[in-house]
Design an enzyme around this catalytic site. Sequence first.
Site, PDB file in Angstrom:
ATOM      1  N   LYS A  22       0.834  -1.212   0.000  1.00 62.32           N
ATOM      2  CA  LYS A  22       0.000   0.000   0.000  1.00 62.32           C
ATOM      3  C   LYS A  22       0.865   1.256   0.000  1.00 62.32           C
ATOM      4  CE  LYS A  22      -1.830   1.595   4.013  1.00 62.32           C
ATOM      5  NZ  LYS A  22      -1.527   3.025   4.226  1.00 62.32           N
ATOM      6  N   ASN A  23       1.872   1.294   0.884  1.00 58.47           N
ATOM      7  CA  ASN A  23       2.643   2.526   1.035  1.00 58.47           C
ATOM      8  C   ASN A  23       3.612   2.781  -0.110  1.00 58.47           C
ATOM      9  OD1 ASN A  23       1.272   3.022   3.347  1.00 58.47           O
ATOM     10  ND2 ASN A  23       2.992   2.630   4.746  1.00 58.47           N
ATOM     11  N   ARG A 130       0.612  14.993  12.990  1.00 54.21           N
ATOM     12  CA  ARG A 130       1.159  14.694  11.662  1.00 54.21           C
ATOM     13  C   ARG A 130       1.149  15.889  10.702  1.00 54.21           C
ATOM     14  NH1 ARG A 130      -0.723   8.632  10.098  1.00 54.21           N
ATOM     15  NH2 ARG A 130       1.165   8.698   8.873  1.00 54.21           N
TER      16      ARG A 130
HETATM   17  C1  UD1 Z   1       4.441   6.978   6.157  1.00 56.14           C
HETATM   18  C2  UD1 Z   1       3.549   5.771   6.036  1.00 56.14           C
HETATM   19  C3  UD1 Z   1       2.992   5.370   7.391  1.00 56.14           C
HETATM   20  C4  UD1 Z   1       4.134   5.169   8.391  1.00 56.14           C
HETATM   21  C5  UD1 Z   1       5.051   6.384   8.415  1.00 56.14           C
HETATM   22  C6  UD1 Z   1       6.287   6.196   9.275  1.00 56.14           C
HETATM   23  C7  UD1 Z   1       2.661   6.025   3.808  1.00 56.14           C
HETATM   24  C8  UD1 Z   1       1.488   6.298   2.940  1.00 56.14           C
HETATM   25  N1  UD1 Z   1       2.470   6.077   5.140  1.00 56.14           N
HETATM   26  O1  UD1 Z   1       3.613   8.036   6.643  1.00 56.14           O
HETATM   27  O2  UD1 Z   1       2.245   4.161   7.248  1.00 56.14           O
HETATM   28  O3  UD1 Z   1       3.596   4.978   9.688  1.00 56.14           O
HETATM   29  O4  UD1 Z   1       5.495   6.696   7.076  1.00 56.14           O
HETATM   30  O5  UD1 Z   1       7.008   5.088   8.841  1.00 56.14           O
HETATM   31  O6  UD1 Z   1       3.740   5.715   3.323  1.00 56.14           O
HETATM   32  N2  UD1 Z   1       6.411  14.886  10.191  1.00 56.14           N
HETATM   33  C9  UD1 Z   1       6.528  16.223  10.429  1.00 56.14           C
HETATM   34  N3  UD1 Z   1       6.403  17.096   9.371  1.00 56.14           N
HETATM   35  C10 UD1 Z   1       6.165  16.658   8.101  1.00 56.14           C
HETATM   36  C11 UD1 Z   1       6.062  15.268   7.864  1.00 56.14           C
HETATM   37  C12 UD1 Z   1       6.189  14.392   8.934  1.00 56.14           C
HETATM   38  O7  UD1 Z   1       6.738  16.654  11.572  1.00 56.14           O
HETATM   39  O8  UD1 Z   1       6.054  17.485   7.182  1.00 56.14           O
HETATM   40  C13 UD1 Z   1       6.532  13.930  11.328  1.00 56.14           C
HETATM   41  C14 UD1 Z   1       5.275  13.109  11.552  1.00 56.14           C
HETATM   42  O9  UD1 Z   1       4.331  13.780  12.345  1.00 56.14           O
HETATM   43  C15 UD1 Z   1       5.833  11.875  12.216  1.00 56.14           C
HETATM   44  C16 UD1 Z   1       7.203  11.700  11.548  1.00 56.14           C
HETATM   45  O10 UD1 Z   1       7.514  12.980  10.993  1.00 56.14           O
HETATM   46  O11 UD1 Z   1       6.007  12.092  13.584  1.00 56.14           O
HETATM   47  C17 UD1 Z   1       7.259  10.651  10.442  1.00 56.14           C
HETATM   48  O12 UD1 Z   1       6.239  10.902   9.518  1.00 56.14           O
HETATM   49  P1  UD1 Z   1       6.362  10.479   7.989  1.00 56.14           P
HETATM   50  O13 UD1 Z   1       7.553   9.623   7.801  1.00 56.14           O
HETATM   51  O14 UD1 Z   1       6.237  11.704   7.155  1.00 56.14           O
HETATM   52  O15 UD1 Z   1       5.059   9.613   7.806  1.00 56.14           O
HETATM   53  P2  UD1 Z   1       4.106   9.545   6.545  1.00 56.14           P
HETATM   54  O16 UD1 Z   1       4.883   9.743   5.302  1.00 56.14           O
HETATM   55  O17 UD1 Z   1       2.905  10.379   6.786  1.00 56.14           O
END
Ligand code: UD1
Length: 430
Positions: A22-23, A130
């Site tokens: 999915k991801n 998030r």
């Molecule tokens: C992706 C996955 C999700 C997984 C996560 C961490 C997909 C579709 N989803 O989510 O299943 O749990 O990676 O492995 O691939 N953050 C910020 N600012 C930002 C972006 C992120 O502070 O602009 C923080 C988030 O709140 C979180 C951390 O960074 O605490 C990691 O998030 P991120 O790796 O971006 O997760 P996703 O890409 O949303």
Amino acid sequence: MDKLRIRGGRTLKGEIAISGAKNAALPLLAACLLTDETLTLSNLPHLADITTMANLLAQHGVDIHLNGQGGAHGCQGRVVELNAGTITSLEAPYDLVRKMRASVLVLGPLLARFGQAKVSLPGGCAIGPRPVDLHIKGLQAMGAEIEIEGGYVVAKAPPGGLRGAEFVFPQVSVGATENLMMAAALAKGETVLVNAAREPEIGDLAHCLIAMGAEIEGIGSDKLRIRGKERLHGATHAILPDRIETGTYAMAAAITGGEVELIGARLQDLQAVAITLAGANVAFVPTERGFRVQPTGPLLGVDAMTEPFPGFPTDLQAQMMALMCVANGASMITETIFENRFMHVPELARMGAKITVHGSSALVRGVPKLTGAPVMATDLRASVSLVLAGLAAGGETVVNRIYHLDRGYERLEEKLIACGADMERLKDAT
Ligand code: UD1
């Protein structure tokens, strides 16, 4: 709303075919926006989140054709053809984005190819705030002007388009790395992403972008170097197998003391999990078609801490906790990626688990047996951890709100029933 009824206590035995990830699929679908030629993706899983992304792309004007079966690794993945030759809207509306945070992945490609985009902010979600600040900061470093207006990210590229830049992530982000990598593929000059995420799904996206004509170095490392191209072209790409689905079924087998072969699974994407589970007396044994999960002794309590790849994945934390609930001894499970990702704890406690949460750590004291109960969860991985607990519990467990499961697990009950689980979906009559 549909429910799942599970009668626990059956030992799982058999094989499970792993679906496309999915991801990986979500950013790969968004990548079709980078070209006016057709992008063909095989091994596409049949999931609610994939439908949400397809609906989002369709409202941008993408022409989408789904062609039945044809997945790699002997699974039932479908083939999808996407053509973004005629884009009719550069706006990703709140109604679609709020359903799924990964919708924000259209921002980079739209901005890079069309010079502007308007994407709703995803808003709060069950596992913490998030934010998308890293996506925005990275695009700003490439020259984009970005305002937040009425809950939307309104982005404009500078005259002449986005420019390559060096961007150092202050924190590892999977989604922001993907968004910036896609934008950089059509930017002028070279982009260097430092402290980039290294998840296998990032590598999968990079390989697809390369097949579309992009130049990317450093795949698998935390420093990605992308040389932008004037245009990208069509390509065909097979989506990699889902490592989170794999890990989930591995733990499902382990929690019942069973033995299951995971077909098409990639052990190299689950090294941290394999090492952790080896300490718990659960072995992952490579086979011709994937690997087999088997017990090597009584299930033991071990500690686990979530980290960016190659560390233990946060998306397997809830399932690991369910497993540790019935281990011999104690286990400390620490969540470092997301705040508020212990919502499964009170539900597991209703099934007799002994868990104490201290900030971002949960101390799990193993009990000999869980007992079935009606439970409910608020996110995808928390829901599946309750299914796992139900498989091991005495008596009947009813998992409510299983629409979360349908977002991320293809034919979950079918796959588990084929290995001997006693469970059924109770359709909501309303
Ligand atoms: C992706 C996955 C999700 C997984 C996560 C961490 C997909 C579709 N989803 O989510 O299943 O749990 O990676 O492995 O691939 N953050 C910020 N600012 C930002 C972006 C992120 O502070 O602009 C923080 C988030 O709140 C979180 C951390 O960074 O605490 C990691 O998030 P991120 O790796 O971006 O997760 P996703 O890409 O949303």
